[in-house]
Design an enzyme around this catalytic site. Structure first.
Site, mmCIF file in Angstrom:
data_model
loop_
_atom_site.group_PDB
_atom_site.id
_atom_site.type_symbol
_atom_site.label_atom_id
_atom_site.label_comp_id
_atom_site.label_asym_id
_atom_site.label_seq_id
_atom_site.Cartn_x
_atom_site.Cartn_y
_atom_site.Cartn_z
ATOM 1 N N HIS A 12 0.863 -1.196 0.000
ATOM 2 C CA HIS A 12 0.000 0.000 0.000
ATOM 3 C C HIS A 12 0.893 1.238 0.000
ATOM 4 O O HIS A 12 1.979 1.239 0.587
ATOM 5 C CB HIS A 12 -0.907 -0.019 1.235
ATOM 6 C CG HIS A 12 -1.952 1.048 1.201
ATOM 7 N ND1 HIS A 12 -1.687 2.344 1.561
ATOM 8 C CD2 HIS A 12 -3.254 1.012 0.808
ATOM 9 C CE1 HIS A 12 -2.792 3.061 1.407
ATOM 10 N NE2 HIS A 12 -3.755 2.280 0.944
ATOM 11 N N GLU A 60 -3.832 2.428 -7.348
ATOM 12 C CA GLU A 60 -4.230 3.516 -6.455
ATOM 13 C C GLU A 60 -3.347 4.735 -6.715
ATOM 14 O O GLU A 60 -2.229 4.822 -6.181
ATOM 15 C CB GLU A 60 -4.061 3.083 -5.002
ATOM 16 C CG GLU A 60 -4.924 1.900 -4.630
ATOM 17 C CD GLU A 60 -5.232 1.901 -3.139
ATOM 18 O OE1 GLU A 60 -6.406 1.946 -2.806
ATOM 19 O OE2 GLU A 60 -4.297 1.879 -2.335
HETATM 20 C C1 PEP Z 1 -6.669 3.588 0.275
HETATM 21 O O1 PEP Z 1 -5.941 4.072 1.115
HETATM 22 O O2 PEP Z 1 -6.458 2.438 -0.128
HETATM 23 C C2 PEP Z 1 -7.775 4.388 -0.246
HETATM 24 C C3 PEP Z 1 -8.197 4.107 -1.433
HETATM 25 O O3 PEP Z 1 -8.278 5.402 0.560
HETATM 26 P P1 PEP Z 1 -9.533 6.377 0.240
HETATM 27 O O4 PEP Z 1 -10.631 5.502 -0.313
HETATM 28 O O5 PEP Z 1 -9.874 6.956 1.571
HETATM 29 O O6 PEP Z 1 -9.034 7.380 -0.757
#
Ligand code: PEP
Length: 250
Positions: free
Chosen positions: A95, A167
């Protein structure tokens, strides 16, 4: 063709009792959900208790991290062999918060991914670029490097044995979100890269989640994109109603 998979990353939120209450709220909201794999990822301290709530629910339990050794002098770490008996099936690995705040690099993440696959945990391998990298036009280079590093020597027999989460760091926990088109573009790139690793047939069946400010109001259009197979949800997964709405929009 691909089954949606939606994971809630509770991060460092929820004491055990609060986590159990959230799980207890979620289970009935999910009882008629058949077409989506739902994974709840509470903090380590609540895995056991939440696992007991989920036991007959059909929902999956995920950890937010793990070590790559079975045991040893690794103060503060948790071994996969300690997770499996709790009913943990998935592990979020690499992550961006682990990369940025705790110095995890692709070599370390690769050891964890290999270990997870070996013991039968499904890694959710997170990749994504910073705002500076996106604006510098090197998103694919960065994501490609993270995939190459994280997936080195990883072998999977089943396409569902590994999940990738795209992400974009600039969209995590911020007010910004990638447009469905921006996200799709990178997802298509990731799938092409997975083809190089695992072959077209396997890569075509692998799930790629999107993460970064996924909320009930944008989840549907993100997951309608051809290469977006679910979501990794942070903030909105802490609210049972919002998370359930996201799952229902898949
Ligand atoms: C995450 O940290 O994996 C994430 C997607 O956070 P958020 O949905 O709060 O942006």
């Amino acid at each position: 063709m691909r089954r949606f998979v939606i994971a809630g990353n509770w991060k460092m939120h929820k004491k055990t009792e609060e986590a159990v209450n959230l799980a207890l709220e979620l289970v009935p909201l999910m009882s008629d959900v058949r077409s989506v794999d739902v994974v709840l990822c509470p903090p380590f301290t609540a895995l056991d208790a939440v696992g007991q709530v989920l036991r007959t629910s059909g929902l999956y339990l995920g950890s937010q991290n793990m070590h790559y050794e079975d045991e040893g002098a690794f103060t503060g770490e948790v071994a996969p062999a300690m997770l499996l008996p709790l009913g943990v099936t998935h592990a979020i690995l690499g992550h961006s918060e682990r990369r940025q705040l705790f110095g995890e690099d692709d070599t370390l993440i690769n050891l964890k991914v290999r270990k997870a696959v070996t013991v039968g945990l499904i890694p959710i391998l997170c990749v994504g670029e910073t705002l500076e990298e996106r604006e510098g036009g090197i998103t694919e280079e960065v994501v490609g490097r993270q995939l190459d590093g994280g997936l080195e020597e990883v072998k999977i027999a089943d396409p569902e044995a590994l999940i990738v989460a795209y992400e974009p760091i600039w969209a995590i926990g911020t007010g910004r979100t990638a447009s469905p088109e921006q996200a799709q573009e990178v997802h298509a790139y990731i799938r092409a890269r997975l083809t190089q690793f695992f072959g077209a047939e396997t890569a075509g069946k692998m799930r790629i989640q999107y993460g970064g400010r996924v909320k009930p109001d944008n989840a549907g259009e993100l997951m309608a994109q051809p290469d977006i197979d679910g979501a990794l949800v942070g903030g909105a997964s802490l609210d049972a109603g919002s998370f359930a709405e996201i799952v229902r929009s898949a």
